[in-house]
Enzyme design. Structure first.
Site, PDB file in Angstrom:
ATOM      1  N   HIS A 313       0.856  -1.189   0.000  1.00 25.40           N
ATOM      2  CA  HIS A 313       0.000   0.000   0.000  1.00 25.40           C
ATOM      3  C   HIS A 313       0.888   1.233   0.000  1.00 25.40           C
ATOM      4  O   HIS A 313       1.948   1.239   0.623  1.00 25.40           O
ATOM      5  CB  HIS A 313      -0.880  -0.004   1.259  1.00 25.40           C
ATOM      6  CG  HIS A 313      -2.067   0.892   1.146  1.00 25.40           C
ATOM      7  ND1 HIS A 313      -1.983   2.242   1.348  1.00 25.40           N
ATOM      8  CD2 HIS A 313      -3.352   0.630   0.812  1.00 25.40           C
ATOM      9  CE1 HIS A 313      -3.181   2.772   1.163  1.00 25.40           C
ATOM     10  NE2 HIS A 313      -4.033   1.823   0.833  1.00 25.40           N
ATOM     11  N   ASP A 370      -7.954  -5.373   0.051  1.00 25.46           N
ATOM     12  CA  ASP A 370      -8.429  -6.241  -1.034  1.00 25.46           C
ATOM     13  C   ASP A 370      -8.047  -7.704  -0.850  1.00 25.46           C
ATOM     14  O   ASP A 370      -8.518  -8.561  -1.605  1.00 25.46           O
ATOM     15  CB  ASP A 370      -7.857  -5.730  -2.360  1.00 25.46           C
ATOM     16  CG  ASP A 370      -8.423  -4.369  -2.689  1.00 25.46           C
ATOM     17  OD1 ASP A 370      -7.653  -3.393  -2.720  1.00 25.46           O
ATOM     18  OD2 ASP A 370      -9.648  -4.285  -2.854  1.00 25.46           O
TER      19      ASP A 370
HETATM   20  C1  SDX Z   1      -6.323  -0.010  -2.769  1.00 24.83           C
HETATM   21  O1  SDX Z   1      -4.563   4.463  -1.833  1.00 24.83           O
HETATM   22  C2  SDX Z   1      -5.521   3.868  -1.267  1.00 24.83           C
HETATM   23  O2  SDX Z   1      -5.987   4.251  -0.234  1.00 24.83           O
HETATM   24  C3  SDX Z   1      -6.070   2.673  -2.020  1.00 24.83           C
HETATM   25  C4  SDX Z   1      -7.046   1.801  -1.239  1.00 24.83           C
HETATM   26  C5  SDX Z   1      -8.315   2.546  -0.963  1.00 24.83           C
HETATM   27  O3  SDX Z   1      -8.998   2.162  -0.004  1.00 24.83           O
HETATM   28  O4  SDX Z   1      -8.679   3.422  -1.766  1.00 24.83           O
HETATM   29  O5  SDX Z   1      -6.474   1.388  -0.026  1.00 24.83           O
HETATM   30  C6  SDX Z   1      -7.454   0.555  -2.037  1.00 24.83           C
HETATM   31  O6  SDX Z   1      -6.142   0.340  -3.905  1.00 24.83           O
HETATM   32  C7  SDX Z   1      -5.397  -0.969  -2.069  1.00 24.83           C
HETATM   33  C8  SDX Z   1      -4.201  -1.412  -2.969  1.00 24.83           C
HETATM   34  C9  SDX Z   1      -4.737  -2.511  -3.900  1.00 24.83           C
HETATM   35  N1  SDX Z   1      -3.682  -2.869  -4.895  1.00 24.83           N
HETATM   36  C10 SDX Z   1      -3.032  -4.039  -4.792  1.00 24.83           C
HETATM   37  O7  SDX Z   1      -3.181  -4.843  -3.888  1.00 24.83           O
HETATM   38  C11 SDX Z   1      -2.081  -4.307  -5.953  1.00 24.83           C
HETATM   39  C12 SDX Z   1      -0.773  -4.902  -5.421  1.00 24.83           C
HETATM   40  N2  SDX Z   1      -0.045  -3.837  -4.692  1.00 24.83           N
HETATM   41  C13 SDX Z   1       0.880  -3.047  -5.429  1.00 24.83           C
HETATM   42  O8  SDX Z   1       0.811  -2.984  -6.775  1.00 24.83           O
HETATM   43  C14 SDX Z   1       1.426  -1.817  -4.693  1.00 24.83           C
HETATM   44  O9  SDX Z   1       1.736  -2.225  -3.424  1.00 24.83           O
HETATM   45  C15 SDX Z   1       0.543  -0.606  -4.635  1.00 24.83           C
HETATM   46  C16 SDX Z   1       0.069  -0.212  -5.991  1.00 24.83           C
HETATM   47  C17 SDX Z   1      -0.628  -0.844  -3.768  1.00 24.83           C
HETATM   48  C18 SDX Z   1       1.369   0.526  -4.052  1.00 24.83           C
HETATM   49  O10 SDX Z   1       2.324   0.819  -4.975  1.00 24.83           O
HETATM   50  P1  SDX Z   1       3.476   1.910  -4.671  1.00 24.83           P
HETATM   51  O11 SDX Z   1       3.248   2.635  -3.410  1.00 24.83           O
HETATM   52  O12 SDX Z   1       3.667   2.708  -5.923  1.00 24.83           O
HETATM   53  O13 SDX Z   1       4.731   1.004  -4.367  1.00 24.83           O
HETATM   54  P2  SDX Z   1       5.743   0.498  -5.462  1.00 24.83           P
HETATM   55  O14 SDX Z   1       4.994  -0.114  -6.602  1.00 24.83           O
HETATM   56  O15 SDX Z   1       6.720   1.591  -5.731  1.00 24.83           O
HETATM   57  O16 SDX Z   1       6.457  -0.701  -4.646  1.00 24.83           O
HETATM   58  C19 SDX Z   1       7.559  -0.446  -3.762  1.00 24.83           C
HETATM   59  C20 SDX Z   1       8.373  -1.748  -3.767  1.00 24.83           C
HETATM   60  C21 SDX Z   1       8.795  -2.159  -5.188  1.00 24.83           C
HETATM   61  O17 SDX Z   1       9.936  -2.956  -5.050  1.00 24.83           O
HETATM   62  P3  SDX Z   1      11.402  -2.195  -5.269  1.00 24.83           P
HETATM   63  O18 SDX Z   1      11.343  -1.484  -6.610  1.00 24.83           O
HETATM   64  O19 SDX Z   1      11.531  -1.242  -4.091  1.00 24.83           O
HETATM   65  O20 SDX Z   1      12.387  -3.338  -5.242  1.00 24.83           O
HETATM   66  O21 SDX Z   1       7.554  -2.832  -3.280  1.00 24.83           O
HETATM   67  C22 SDX Z   1       7.367  -3.787  -4.305  1.00 24.83           C
HETATM   68  C23 SDX Z   1       7.674  -3.072  -5.606  1.00 24.83           C
HETATM   69  O22 SDX Z   1       8.079  -4.026  -6.611  1.00 24.83           O
HETATM   70  N3  SDX Z   1       5.962  -4.190  -4.244  1.00 24.83           N
HETATM   71  C24 SDX Z   1       5.504  -5.425  -4.403  1.00 24.83           C
HETATM   72  C25 SDX Z   1       4.126  -5.349  -4.190  1.00 24.83           C
HETATM   73  N4  SDX Z   1       3.782  -4.083  -3.917  1.00 24.83           N
HETATM   74  C26 SDX Z   1       4.915  -3.357  -3.952  1.00 24.83           C
HETATM   75  N5  SDX Z   1       6.137  -6.583  -4.710  1.00 24.83           N
HETATM   76  C27 SDX Z   1       5.349  -7.683  -4.806  1.00 24.83           C
HETATM   77  N6  SDX Z   1       4.022  -7.704  -4.606  1.00 24.83           N
HETATM   78  C28 SDX Z   1       3.376  -6.541  -4.306  1.00 24.83           C
HETATM   79  N7  SDX Z   1       2.056  -6.541  -4.124  1.00 24.83           N
END
Ligand code: SDX
Length: 436
Positions: A313, A370
């Site tokens: 998140h 989720d």
């Molecule tokens: C919701 O914002 C809100 O409030 C949203 C929400 C709401 O109520 O409205 O809470 C609802 O949208 C919840 C999130 C649902 N999405 C997912 O579950 C999709 C999976 N999660 C990710 O794609 C990610 O964690 C996000 C999109 C939620 C957040 O993305 P960020 O903050 O842009 O983080 P990032 O992509 O820059 O990740 C940081 C690091 C990266 O690794 P490095 O480059 O540092 O090595 O964490 C890794 C990412 O690759 N990473 C993950 C991961 N999420 C982040 N690696 C594996 N699996 C994951 N799920």
């Protein structure tokens, strides 16, 4: 009118031989900000923050999140207390109007939702125009705007509190009707009209699953589980879809147009579409005969193209408090319905393994709202493509409250971010015969 954050120690910015002072601000929950609204006029510089991870777009009184501590409060009330004692409609009133309703206020709000629950009968023809395999999020976003066409008087002109009250009730109430009609039409079933004697969530289940000769058996625990899902999704600060609603509202567009835009932003698999993506991930893991361990290994490898959906998140660097509540509701409901869903076992195993893995620990990746919500919706017999629609119905009060907050703030400005241009510098037009 949004109260202003308090002034605090200013920031000094040194740019070459120039030093400027930028005002410091602090909110009621001790969040600190640097006000850069005068930066460009004073220095010619802008800031750049891809994805707005460090940028506040507004001051707001609606929802507070502390991502480090895993805190979520609607108008100051902890989500855990609302989940235990409140209902979705009472919480919707709190989020939109700022205070828990008195008995009379709740009665009036509930009666208004009932009065506004029917779509204009001519709307039925629009449903017939969609292919039967249309995604209900596409139908929802288009039908919200289509519905507003039947109320030109309500949509015309600026923001008026008395008109807003009717618009808000109509939007909250009708998205259920639109969602249930799109579900029925997609299955070639006759549409079921709302019953004025039913409360919000029970009526939605009735419109979805009743049939012309037998009403759906409204199990109170099922109604409560869905009502809790709506309540837990009701608002969440400046997430992608709420920020989109504010972006559209900042141009003084009407409430329905702003909400329709929010539906489109919510649809993405990184945002509200994650609940559908979680189930698709769990089904794939189950079909591969994997207990989740192989998938976790792939999710840590960027080249695998796999992510642990429902994990991570932008704000929460701790367990999403909503996920905790939903996980318990999931256990209780599946036990009550005597459902033994292998996907729940895989989800629990994934959580257990991931929370021990350095990759997830170092990046502070925890289950978000989720991760378990899709399993409840599966147990409630919702089709996969309706999961994000359920999220949208729940999030409507948050979008409406943010719309109202912008409209009532005389100092709000149209959202128009800047950019850093990195394209071609000046070059001349080339006639066709001179092109490569
Ligand atoms: C919701 O914002 C809100 O409030 C949203 C929400 C709401 O109520 O409205 O809470 C609802 O949208 C919840 C999130 C649902 N999405 C997912 O579950 C999709 C999976 N999660 C990710 O794609 C990610 O964690 C996000 C999109 C939620 C957040 O993305 P960020 O903050 O842009 O983080 P990032 O992509 O820059 O990740 C940081 C690091 C990266 O690794 P490095 O480059 O540092 O090595 O964490 C890794 C990412 O690759 N990473 C993950 C991961 N999420 C982040 N690696 C594996 N699996 C994951 N799920």
């Amino acid at each position: 009118m949004t109260k202003h954050a308090q002034s605090t120690v200013p920031a000094k910015l040194v740019l070459g031989d120039k030093t400027i002072e930028l005002p410091g601000l602090v909110g009621t929950e001790k969040e600190h900000a640097i006000d850069i609204s005068k930066l460009r006029s004073a220095t010619g510089y802008i800031t750049l923050d891809e994805g707005y991870g460090n940028t506040g777009s507004c001051e707001s009184e609606i929802t507070f999140i502390d991502g480090e501590e895993g805190i979520l409060r609607y108008r100051g009330i902890p989500i855990e207390q609302l989940a235990e004692h409140s209902t979705f409609i009472e919480t919707a009133y709190l989020i939109i109007y700022g205070e828990l309703p008195t008995h009379d206020q709740l009665r009036k709000f509930s009666d208004l939702l009932t009065e506004e629950e029917m779509l204009h009968e001519d709307m039925k023809h629009h449903f017939e125009g969609f292919p039967s395999n249309s995604h209900p999020m596409a139908i929802l976003s288009s039908m919200i705007n289509a519905s507003s066409c039947f109320y030109p008087g309500l949509m015309r002109g600026g923001f008026e509190p008395h008109r807003f009250e009717v618009q808000a009730a109509r939007l909250i109430s009708q998205v259920r009707t639109i969602a249930s009609f799109s579900y029925r039409v997609s299955r070639g079933l006759p549409i079921i009209y709302p019953k004025p004697t039913y409360k919000f969530t029970a009526n939605f289940l009735h419109m979805l699953f009743s049939n012309p000769y037998a009403d759906y058996d409204l199990d109170p625990q099922i109604v409560r589980a869905l009502d809790l899902i709506f309540l837990l999704h009701a608002d969440h600060e400046q997430n992608c879809s709420t920020a989109t609603v504010r972006m559209v509202a900042s141009s003084k567009a009407n409430l329905f147009a702003s909400a329709a835009a929010g539906v489109c932003a919510l649809w993405g698999p990184l945002h509200g579409g994650a609940n559908q993506a979680v189930i698709e991930m769990l089904e794939r893991i189950h079909a591969d005969g994997d207990d989740g361990s192989r998938f976790i290994r792939d999710a840590k490898d960027k080249d695998s193209g796999k992510r642990l959906m429902g994990f991570g998140h932008r704000v929460y660097k701790n367990y999403d408090p909503r996920a905790k509540i939903i996980k318990k509701a999931c256990d209780d409901l599946l036990h009550k319905l005597n459902i033994d869903d292998p996907l729940l076992d895989i989800a629990k195993h994934l959580e257990e393994v991931a929370l021990r893995e350095d990759y997830f620990i170092e990046r502070k990746l925890y289950p978000n709202v989720d991760f378990y919500s899709g399993i409840i919706m599966r147990a409630l017999k919702f089709p996969l493509n309706m999961f994000t629609v359920i999220f949208a119905i729940g999030r409507m009060p948050g979008w409406i409250a943010n719309y109202k907050e912008i409209m009532e703030n005389p100092e709000s400005r149209i959202y128009r971010p800047r950019q850093i241009y990195t394209g071609h510098t000046k070059r001349d037009y080339l006639p066709m015969q001179q092109r490569g």
